[in-house]
Design a protein around this motif. Sequence first.
Motif, PDB file in Angstrom:
ATOM      1  N   HIS A 252      38.610  36.685  45.620  1.00 37.61           N
ATOM      2  CA  HIS A 252      37.610  36.086  45.118  1.00 37.61           C
ATOM      3  C   HIS A 252      37.031  36.347  43.516  1.00 37.61           C
ATOM      4  CE1 HIS A 252      35.865  34.768  49.040  1.00 37.61           C
ATOM      5  NE2 HIS A 252      36.773  35.721  49.391  1.00 37.61           N
ATOM      6  N   GLY A 253      38.131  36.913  42.633  1.00 33.61           N
ATOM      7  CA  GLY A 253      37.975  36.837  41.434  1.00 33.61           C
ATOM      8  C   GLY A 253      37.305  38.013  40.802  1.00 33.61           C
ATOM      9  N   HIS A 254      36.911  39.013  41.546  1.00 34.33           N
ATOM     10  CA  HIS A 254      36.383  40.126  41.039  1.00 34.33           C
ATOM     11  C   HIS A 254      37.697  41.243  40.535  1.00 34.33           C
ATOM     12  CE1 HIS A 254      32.557  39.009  42.266  1.00 34.33           C
ATOM     13  NE2 HIS A 254      33.202  38.816  43.765  1.00 34.33           N
ATOM     14  N   PRO A 255      37.567  41.582  39.308  1.00 37.16           N
ATOM     15  CA  PRO A 255      38.740  42.359  38.534  1.00 37.16           C
ATOM     16  C   PRO A 255      38.757  43.861  39.117  1.00 37.16           C
ATOM     17  CG  PRO A 255      37.073  42.002  37.004  1.00 37.16           C
ATOM     18  CD  PRO A 255      36.678  41.135  38.253  1.00 37.16           C
ATOM     19  N   ILE A 256      38.905  44.051  40.349  1.00 38.46           N
ATOM     20  CA  ILE A 256      39.199  45.420  40.672  1.00 38.46           C
ATOM     21  C   ILE A 256      40.412  46.177  40.235  1.00 38.46           C
ATOM     22  CG2 ILE A 256      40.003  44.797  43.089  1.00 38.46           C
ATOM     23  CD1 ILE A 256      38.433  47.386  44.125  1.00 38.46           C
ATOM     24  N   SER A 257      40.090  47.387  39.596  1.00 35.06           N
ATOM     25  CA  SER A 257      41.419  47.941  39.311  1.00 35.06           C
ATOM     26  C   SER A 257      42.459  48.484  40.305  1.00 35.06           C
ATOM     27  CB  SER A 257      40.896  49.222  38.363  1.00 35.06           C
ATOM     28  OG  SER A 257      42.282  50.087  37.995  1.00 35.06           O
ATOM     29  N   SER A 258      43.593  48.373  39.937  1.00 36.56           N
ATOM     30  CA  SER A 258      44.701  48.777  41.258  1.00 36.56           C
ATOM     31  C   SER A 258      44.701  50.413  40.942  1.00 36.56           C
ATOM     32  CB  SER A 258      46.086  48.294  40.617  1.00 36.56           C
ATOM     33  OG  SER A 258      46.396  48.540  39.397  1.00 36.56           O
ATOM     34  N   GLU A 259      44.138  50.770  40.071  1.00 33.97           N
ATOM     35  CA  GLU A 259      44.110  52.632  39.943  1.00 33.97           C
ATOM     36  C   GLU A 259      43.553  53.099  41.124  1.00 33.97           C
ATOM     37  OE1 GLU A 259      45.625  54.197  37.755  1.00 33.97           O
ATOM     38  OE2 GLU A 259      46.464  52.046  36.955  1.00 33.97           O
ATOM     39  N   ILE A 260      42.740  52.339  42.035  1.00 29.90           N
ATOM     40  CA  ILE A 260      42.277  52.782  43.265  1.00 29.90           C
ATOM     41  C   ILE A 260      43.447  53.487  44.248  1.00 29.90           C
ATOM     42  CG2 ILE A 260      40.124  51.495  43.070  1.00 29.90           C
ATOM     43  CD1 ILE A 260      41.008  49.841  45.276  1.00 29.90           C
ATOM     44  N   PHE A 261      44.419  52.990  44.011  1.00 21.14           N
ATOM     45  CA  PHE A 261      45.727  53.088  44.781  1.00 21.14           C
ATOM     46  C   PHE A 261      46.226  54.802  44.305  1.00 21.14           C
ATOM     47  CE2 PHE A 261      45.463  48.616  45.642  1.00 21.14           C
ATOM     48  CZ  PHE A 261      45.153  48.732  46.732  1.00 21.14           C
ATOM     49  N   GLY A 262      45.829  55.151  43.092  1.00 21.88           N
ATOM     50  CA  GLY A 262      46.475  56.078  42.571  1.00 21.88           C
ATOM     51  C   GLY A 262      46.149  57.528  43.296  1.00 21.88           C
ATOM     52  N   LYS A 263      45.421  57.788  44.375  1.00 20.26           N
ATOM     53  CA  LYS A 263      45.229  58.802  45.323  1.00 20.26           C
ATOM     54  C   LYS A 263      46.244  59.018  46.443  1.00 20.26           C
ATOM     55  CE  LYS A 263      41.893  57.273  48.678  1.00 20.26           C
ATOM     56  NZ  LYS A 263      40.666  57.573  49.359  1.00 20.26           N
ATOM     57  N   TRP A 264      47.079  57.965  46.440  1.00 16.88           N
ATOM     58  CA  TRP A 264      48.274  57.899  47.402  1.00 16.88           C
ATOM     59  C   TRP A 264      49.636  58.065  46.509  1.00 16.88           C
ATOM     60  CZ3 TRP A 264      44.299  54.347  48.505  1.00 16.88           C
ATOM     61  CH2 TRP A 264      43.379  54.578  49.933  1.00 16.88           C
ATOM     62  N   VAL A 265      49.473  58.357  45.301  1.00 23.00           N
ATOM     63  CA  VAL A 265      50.674  58.698  44.181  1.00 23.00           C
ATOM     64  C   VAL A 265      51.060  59.910  44.117  1.00 23.00           C
ATOM     65  CG1 VAL A 265      51.822  57.744  42.203  1.00 23.00           C
ATOM     66  CG2 VAL A 265      50.613  56.073  43.705  1.00 23.00           C
ATOM     67  N   ASP A 266      52.210  60.644  44.212  1.00 24.71           N
ATOM     68  CA  ASP A 266      52.570  61.913  43.971  1.00 24.71           C
ATOM     69  C   ASP A 266      52.735  62.016  42.403  1.00 24.71           C
ATOM     70  OD1 ASP A 266      55.093  61.183  43.051  1.00 24.71           O
ATOM     71  OD2 ASP A 266      55.766  61.733  45.211  1.00 24.71           O
ATOM     72  N   VAL A 267      53.108  63.465  42.110  1.00 20.79           N
ATOM     73  CA  VAL A 267      53.125  63.720  40.966  1.00 20.79           C
ATOM     74  C   VAL A 267      54.193  62.922  39.904  1.00 20.79           C
ATOM     75  CG1 VAL A 267      52.072  65.700  40.985  1.00 20.79           C
ATOM     76  CG2 VAL A 267      54.447  65.823  41.430  1.00 20.79           C
ATOM     77  N   GLU A 268      55.385  62.546  40.927  1.00 23.22           N
ATOM     78  CA  GLU A 268      56.051  61.855  40.125  1.00 23.22           C
ATOM     79  C   GLU A 268      55.975  60.301  40.121  1.00 23.22           C
ATOM     80  OE1 GLU A 268      59.634  62.753  42.605  1.00 23.22           O
ATOM     81  OE2 GLU A 268      59.653  64.918  41.913  1.00 23.22           O
ATOM     82  N   GLY A 269      54.741  59.817  40.533  1.00 23.82           N
ATOM     83  CA  GLY A 269      54.196  58.438  40.418  1.00 23.82           C
ATOM     84  C   GLY A 269      55.137  57.674  41.626  1.00 23.82           C
ATOM     85  N   LYS A 270      55.295  58.263  42.741  1.00 25.19           N
ATOM     86  CA  LYS A 270      55.798  57.638  43.856  1.00 25.19           C
ATOM     87  C   LYS A 270      54.976  57.570  45.037  1.00 25.19           C
ATOM     88  CE  LYS A 270      60.581  58.417  42.657  1.00 25.19           C
ATOM     89  NZ  LYS A 270      61.949  58.968  43.162  1.00 25.19           N
ATOM     90  N   PHE A 271      55.019  56.752  45.908  1.00 27.01           N
ATOM     91  CA  PHE A 271      53.875  56.585  46.926  1.00 27.01           C
ATOM     92  C   PHE A 271      54.323  57.856  47.865  1.00 27.01           C
ATOM     93  CE2 PHE A 271      52.841  52.550  45.467  1.00 27.01           C
ATOM     94  CZ  PHE A 271      51.577  52.473  45.784  1.00 27.01           C
ATOM     95  N   GLN A 272      53.381  58.471  48.359  1.00 22.78           N
ATOM     96  CA  GLN A 272      53.459  59.794  49.214  1.00 22.78           C
ATOM     97  C   GLN A 272      54.424  59.524  50.507  1.00 22.78           C
ATOM     98  OE1 GLN A 272      49.512  61.019  49.826  1.00 22.78           O
ATOM     99  NE2 GLN A 272      49.116  61.480  47.752  1.00 22.78           N
ATOM    100  N   GLU A 273      55.109  60.398  50.926  1.00 31.17           N
ATOM    101  CA  GLU A 273      55.978  60.274  52.095  1.00 31.17           C
ATOM    102  C   GLU A 273      55.358  60.124  53.254  1.00 31.17           C
ATOM    103  OE1 GLU A 273      59.567  59.979  52.488  1.00 31.17           O
ATOM    104  OE2 GLU A 273      59.289  59.706  50.308  1.00 31.17           O
ATOM    105  N   GLY A 274      54.015  60.656  53.329  1.00 30.34           N
ATOM    106  CA  GLY A 274      53.351  60.735  54.554  1.00 30.34           C
ATOM    107  C   GLY A 274      52.829  59.347  55.061  1.00 30.34           C
ATOM    108  N   LEU A 275      52.795  58.489  54.078  1.00 30.87           N
ATOM    109  CA  LEU A 275      52.359  57.080  54.375  1.00 30.87           C
ATOM    110  C   LEU A 275      53.454  56.482  55.185  1.00 30.87           C
ATOM    111  CD1 LEU A 275      51.172  56.065  50.715  1.00 30.87           C
ATOM    112  CD2 LEU A 275      49.679  56.679  52.907  1.00 30.87           C
ATOM    113  N   LYS A 276      54.587  56.759  55.237  1.00 28.62           N
ATOM    114  CA  LYS A 276      55.476  56.089  56.072  1.00 28.62           C
ATOM    115  C   LYS A 276      55.344  55.842  57.472  1.00 28.62           C
ATOM    116  CE  LYS A 276      59.337  56.885  52.750  1.00 28.62           C
ATOM    117  NZ  LYS A 276      60.744  57.225  52.592  1.00 28.62           N
TER     118      LYS A 276
END
Length: 251
Positions: free
Chosen positions: A119-143
């Motif tokens: 709907h055109g609202h510029p929400i930041s993709s950084e809100i997904f950062g809490k599921w990324v580990d220190v190496e910048g990869k998505f956490q294994e637990g999400l699988k």
Amino acid sequence: MAAVNSNSFYHRPEANFSPSLWGDRFINYISDSKVIDSYSKRVEVLKNDVRSLLTAPDTKMIDTMNLIDTLERLGVSYHFQNEIEEILQRYFHLNTNYHDDEAYDLYTVSLHFRLFRQHGHPISSEIFGKWVDVEGKFQEGLKSDAKGLLSLYEASYLRTHGETILDDALAFTTANLKIMATNLGSPLKEQVGHALVQPLHFNIPRVEARRFISMYEEEEEQKNETLVKFAKIDFNLLQNMHKEELSETSR
């Protein structure tokens, strides 16, 4: 000026088009005004009921966002464009704590992200950062979170150039959904299989609505009967109106 020789004109070539796929189906279609009128009246009644659900006071943001998503996928959100835009505008400017509030799991955050972006609202993709580990990869637990992965998969198609976290999200979710798809139960198995072939962002809205109506009616445990009735009657009404238009065009 010399006279024009009629024999010098080129003859227009005859086209050898294939017969119409629909034959004379629409040319011979006879509209039933009583049926259309009946559908229209029932739609108006149910539309007011659904609007009451959508605008009910003190409803949690999570519940309202889920309702908006359901209305869009059922193909009836066009009735409530003003209400939906007003609600999303209000929610977008709230100071929502996506990072620390446990209620905002991967499924919910991905859904909100997708709706805001659509709907055109510029929400930041950084809100997904809490599921990324220190190496910048998505956490294994999400699988093991198939529902969350599917929601993130759909959200990733709303990425813009340079959003690396969503590029990674698409690759991560696609790979893991393919692995787990065969072991999922219904209806999640069918939803994942369909999404991998036809993501929401690339679908044909009316075709998707027809598919989702059937799935929502038959499979959804917490379905709302008013929404089911409204979506089916509205679909039938539009279908009859389209038949009328095709009949006029064909003639």
